[in-house]
Design a protein around this motif. Structure first.
Motif, PDB file in Angstrom:
ATOM      1  N   LEU A   1       0.871  -1.166   0.000  1.00  0.00           N
ATOM      2  CA  LEU A   1       0.000   0.000   0.000  1.00  0.00           C
ATOM      3  C   LEU A   1       0.907   1.213   0.000  1.00  0.00           C
ATOM      4  CD1 LEU A   1      -2.899   1.176   0.258  1.00  0.00           C
ATOM      5  CD2 LEU A   1      -2.547   1.110   2.747  1.00  0.00           C
ATOM      6  N   ASP A   2       1.037   1.875  -1.153  1.00  0.00           N
ATOM      7  CA  ASP A   2       1.927   3.037  -1.231  1.00  0.00           C
ATOM      8  C   ASP A   2       1.227   4.282  -0.685  1.00  0.00           C
ATOM      9  OD1 ASP A   2       0.267   4.018  -3.270  1.00  0.00           O
ATOM     10  OD2 ASP A   2       1.614   3.393  -4.863  1.00  0.00           O
ATOM     11  N   PHE A   3       1.980   5.359  -0.577  1.00  0.00           N
ATOM     12  CA  PHE A   3       1.491   6.592   0.040  1.00  0.00           C
ATOM     13  C   PHE A   3       0.248   7.125  -0.669  1.00  0.00           C
ATOM     14  CE2 PHE A   3       1.532  11.212   0.695  1.00  0.00           C
ATOM     15  CZ  PHE A   3       1.570  11.260   2.076  1.00  0.00           C
ATOM     16  N   ASP A   4       0.286   7.199  -2.000  1.00  0.00           N
ATOM     17  CA  ASP A   4      -0.859   7.716  -2.751  1.00  0.00           C
ATOM     18  C   ASP A   4      -2.099   6.844  -2.558  1.00  0.00           C
ATOM     19  OD1 ASP A   4       0.512   9.917  -3.727  1.00  0.00           O
ATOM     20  OD2 ASP A   4       1.169   8.865  -5.542  1.00  0.00           O
ATOM     21  N   SER A   5      -1.923   5.536  -2.586  1.00  0.00           N
ATOM     22  CA  SER A   5      -3.054   4.626  -2.393  1.00  0.00           C
ATOM     23  C   SER A   5      -3.615   4.742  -0.982  1.00  0.00           C
ATOM     24  CB  SER A   5      -2.636   3.189  -2.668  1.00  0.00           C
ATOM     25  OG  SER A   5      -2.216   3.047  -4.010  1.00  0.00           O
ATOM     26  N   LEU A   6      -2.733   4.924   0.006  1.00  0.00           N
ATOM     27  CA  LEU A   6      -3.187   5.118   1.376  1.00  0.00           C
ATOM     28  C   LEU A   6      -4.045   6.373   1.480  1.00  0.00           C
ATOM     29  CD1 LEU A   6      -3.088   4.398   4.430  1.00  0.00           C
ATOM     30  CD2 LEU A   6      -1.026   5.796   4.549  1.00  0.00           C
ATOM     31  N   CYS A   7      -3.585   7.458   0.872  1.00  0.00           N
ATOM     32  CA  CYS A   7      -4.352   8.710   0.892  1.00  0.00           C
ATOM     33  C   CYS A   7      -5.704   8.528   0.199  1.00  0.00           C
ATOM     34  CB  CYS A   7      -3.562   9.836   0.237  1.00  0.00           C
ATOM     35  SG  CYS A   7      -2.150  10.376   1.222  1.00  0.00           S
ATOM     36  N   GLU A   8      -5.732   7.824  -0.920  1.00  0.00           N
ATOM     37  CA  GLU A   8      -6.995   7.578  -1.623  1.00  0.00           C
ATOM     38  C   GLU A   8      -7.943   6.739  -0.768  1.00  0.00           C
ATOM     39  OE1 GLU A   8      -8.302   8.680  -4.473  1.00  0.00           O
ATOM     40  OE2 GLU A   8      -6.548   9.927  -4.852  1.00  0.00           O
ATOM     41  N   ASP A   9      -7.391   5.721  -0.105  1.00  0.00           N
ATOM     42  CA  ASP A   9      -8.206   4.843   0.733  1.00  0.00           C
ATOM     43  C   ASP A   9      -8.823   5.630   1.891  1.00  0.00           C
ATOM     44  OD1 ASP A   9      -9.221   2.223   1.479  1.00  0.00           O
ATOM     45  OD2 ASP A   9      -7.776   2.306   3.131  1.00  0.00           O
ATOM     46  N   VAL A  10      -8.013   6.425   2.578  1.00  0.00           N
ATOM     47  CA  VAL A  10      -8.528   7.213   3.697  1.00  0.00           C
ATOM     48  C   VAL A  10      -9.533   8.242   3.186  1.00  0.00           C
ATOM     49  CG1 VAL A  10      -7.917   8.842   5.530  1.00  0.00           C
ATOM     50  CG2 VAL A  10      -6.475   6.844   5.101  1.00  0.00           C
ATOM     51  N   ASN A  11      -9.246   8.866   2.048  1.00  0.00           N
ATOM     52  CA  ASN A  11     -10.153   9.844   1.450  1.00  0.00           C
ATOM     53  C   ASN A  11     -11.531   9.241   1.189  1.00  0.00           C
ATOM     54  OD1 ASN A  11     -10.946  10.880  -1.694  1.00  0.00           O
ATOM     55  ND2 ASN A  11     -10.823  12.422  -0.087  1.00  0.00           N
ATOM     56  N   SER A  12     -11.576   7.978   0.798  1.00  0.00           N
ATOM     57  CA  SER A  12     -12.856   7.338   0.495  1.00  0.00           C
ATOM     58  C   SER A  12     -13.680   7.069   1.754  1.00  0.00           C
ATOM     59  CB  SER A  12     -12.627   6.029  -0.265  1.00  0.00           C
ATOM     60  OG  SER A  12     -12.075   5.049   0.594  1.00  0.00           O
ATOM     61  N   ARG A  13     -13.072   7.179   2.926  1.00  0.00           N
ATOM     62  CA  ARG A  13     -13.764   6.892   4.191  1.00  0.00           C
ATOM     63  C   ARG A  13     -14.156   8.141   4.967  1.00  0.00           C
ATOM     64  NH1 ARG A  13     -11.285   1.481   6.296  1.00  0.00           N
ATOM     65  NH2 ARG A  13     -10.177   0.807   4.456  1.00  0.00           N
ATOM     66  N   CYS A  14     -13.760   9.313   4.475  1.00  0.00           N
ATOM     67  CA  CYS A  14     -14.057  10.533   5.230  1.00  0.00           C
ATOM     68  C   CYS A  14     -14.241  11.715   4.280  1.00  0.00           C
ATOM     69  CB  CYS A  14     -12.958  10.816   6.248  1.00  0.00           C
ATOM     70  SG  CYS A  14     -11.364  11.203   5.515  1.00  0.00           S
ATOM     71  N   THR A  15     -14.442  12.896   4.837  1.00  0.00           N
ATOM     72  CA  THR A  15     -14.703  14.080   4.018  1.00  0.00           C
ATOM     73  C   THR A  15     -13.448  14.893   3.716  1.00  0.00           C
ATOM     74  OG1 THR A  15     -15.187  15.388   5.998  1.00  0.00           O
ATOM     75  CG2 THR A  15     -17.043  14.269   4.909  1.00  0.00           C
ATOM     76  N   VAL A  16     -12.319  14.482   4.256  1.00  0.00           N
ATOM     77  CA  VAL A  16     -11.066  15.202   4.019  1.00  0.00           C
ATOM     78  C   VAL A  16     -10.565  14.860   2.615  1.00  0.00           C
ATOM     79  CG1 VAL A  16      -8.705  15.534   4.850  1.00  0.00           C
ATOM     80  CG2 VAL A  16     -10.542  15.118   6.479  1.00  0.00           C
ATOM     81  N   THR A  17     -10.061  15.867   1.907  1.00  0.00           N
ATOM     82  CA  THR A  17      -9.582  15.619   0.546  1.00  0.00           C
ATOM     83  C   THR A  17      -8.273  14.853   0.564  1.00  0.00           C
ATOM     84  OG1 THR A  17      -8.262  17.634   0.361  1.00  0.00           O
ATOM     85  CG2 THR A  17     -10.616  17.801  -0.221  1.00  0.00           C
ATOM     86  N   ARG A  18      -7.981  14.201  -0.540  1.00  0.00           N
ATOM     87  CA  ARG A  18      -6.736  13.457  -0.688  1.00  0.00           C
ATOM     88  C   ARG A  18      -5.538  14.368  -0.504  1.00  0.00           C
ATOM     89  NH1 ARG A  18      -2.781  13.125  -2.811  1.00  0.00           N
ATOM     90  NH2 ARG A  18      -1.494  11.716  -3.886  1.00  0.00           N
ATOM     91  N   ALA A  19      -5.585  15.574  -1.078  1.00  0.00           N
ATOM     92  CA  ALA A  19      -4.477  16.533  -0.963  1.00  0.00           C
ATOM     93  C   ALA A  19      -4.268  16.964   0.490  1.00  0.00           C
ATOM     94  CB  ALA A  19      -4.735  17.744  -1.843  1.00  0.00           C
ATOM     95  N   ASP A  20      -5.371  17.195   1.212  1.00  0.00           N
ATOM     96  CA  ASP A  20      -5.261  17.568   2.623  1.00  0.00           C
ATOM     97  C   ASP A  20      -4.667  16.426   3.443  1.00  0.00           C
ATOM     98  OD1 ASP A  20      -6.280  20.094   2.162  1.00  0.00           O
ATOM     99  OD2 ASP A  20      -8.323  19.563   2.765  1.00  0.00           O
ATOM    100  N   LEU A  21      -5.104  15.209   3.170  1.00  0.00           N
ATOM    101  CA  LEU A  21      -4.546  14.037   3.859  1.00  0.00           C
ATOM    102  C   LEU A  21      -3.049  13.929   3.626  1.00  0.00           C
ATOM    103  CD1 LEU A  21      -7.269  11.385   3.064  1.00  0.00           C
ATOM    104  CD2 LEU A  21      -6.588  12.145   5.345  1.00  0.00           C
ATOM    105  N   ALA A  22      -2.642  14.053   2.367  1.00  0.00           N
ATOM    106  CA  ALA A  22      -1.225  13.945   2.034  1.00  0.00           C
ATOM    107  C   ALA A  22      -0.424  15.016   2.778  1.00  0.00           C
ATOM    108  CB  ALA A  22      -1.021  14.060   0.530  1.00  0.00           C
ATOM    109  N   ALA A  23      -0.951  16.247   2.824  1.00  0.00           N
ATOM    110  CA  ALA A  23      -0.257  17.333   3.510  1.00  0.00           C
ATOM    111  C   ALA A  23      -0.138  17.049   5.010  1.00  0.00           C
ATOM    112  CB  ALA A  23      -0.984  18.658   3.266  1.00  0.00           C
ATOM    113  N   VAL A  24      -1.203  16.556   5.614  1.00  0.00           N
ATOM    114  CA  VAL A  24      -1.182  16.262   7.049  1.00  0.00           C
ATOM    115  C   VAL A  24      -0.205  15.127   7.342  1.00  0.00           C
ATOM    116  CG1 VAL A  24      -2.546  15.347   8.981  1.00  0.00           C
ATOM    117  CG2 VAL A  24      -3.478  17.163   7.529  1.00  0.00           C
ATOM    118  N   ILE A  25      -0.259  14.057   6.570  1.00  0.00           N
ATOM    119  CA  ILE A  25       0.638  12.919   6.814  1.00  0.00           C
ATOM    120  C   ILE A  25       2.091  13.343   6.644  1.00  0.00           C
ATOM    121  CG2 ILE A  25       1.359  10.643   5.985  1.00  0.00           C
ATOM    122  CD1 ILE A  25      -1.627  10.143   5.299  1.00  0.00           C
TER     123      ILE A  25
END
Length: 143
Positions: A32-56
């Motif tokens: 599970l690479d970084f981009d896929s992790l961000c996409e997976d988490v994005n699909s479970r919540c309202t935070v955008t993929r870009a915001d997730l990547a920035a926070v991580i």
């Protein structure tokens, strides 16, 4: 889902003359690479993929700085990270200095979340993965 494993024979290095025994060896299937992790988490919540990547990325930078200062990084029920050292020994305490330190490692201690997850795992045996062939060369030719 279950953890895949194969069965492999291993010898005891301290008892090399004794016959080997068979043990389970976990087989990883993909990653599970970084981009896929961000996409997976994005699909479970309202935070955008870009915001997730920035926070991580920001969390990882903070962890790096804290570990470099010698702090333990505790991520709640996930677990904690801490720097460990490998070093040579000195005969006397007053002879010891930082030149004896050979290197560092990062120790991870799982928290309740991962410990509890481990208790619920199931297992399924699979065939051994093929051994990768080593490249051979003809002496003197480099080929």
């Amino acid at each position: 889902m279950s953890v895949k494993y194969s069965v492999v024979m291993r010898k005891n290095p301290s008892r090399i003359t004794e016959p080997g025994k068979y043990y389970a060896h976990a087989q990883a299937y993909g990653d599970l690479d970084f981009d896929s992790l961000c996409e997976d988490v994005n699909s479970r919540c309202t935070v955008t993929r870009a915001d997730l990547a920035a926070v991580i990325e920001s969390v990882l930078d903070s962890m790096k700085q804290a570990l470099a200062k010698g702090q333990i990084v505790r991520l709640g029920n996930f677990g904690s990270f801490q720097i460990g050292l490998s070093s040579k020994g000195a005969e006397k305490e007053d002879e010891y200095n930082s030149s004896f330190i050979r290197g560092t490692r990062i120790a991870f201690r799982p928290g309740k979340l991962l410990i509890n997850m481990q208790k619920t795992l199931s297992y399924s045996q699979v065939a051994k993965l093929p051994v990768k062939a080593k490249a051979t060369t003809t002496p003197g030719t480099g080929v």
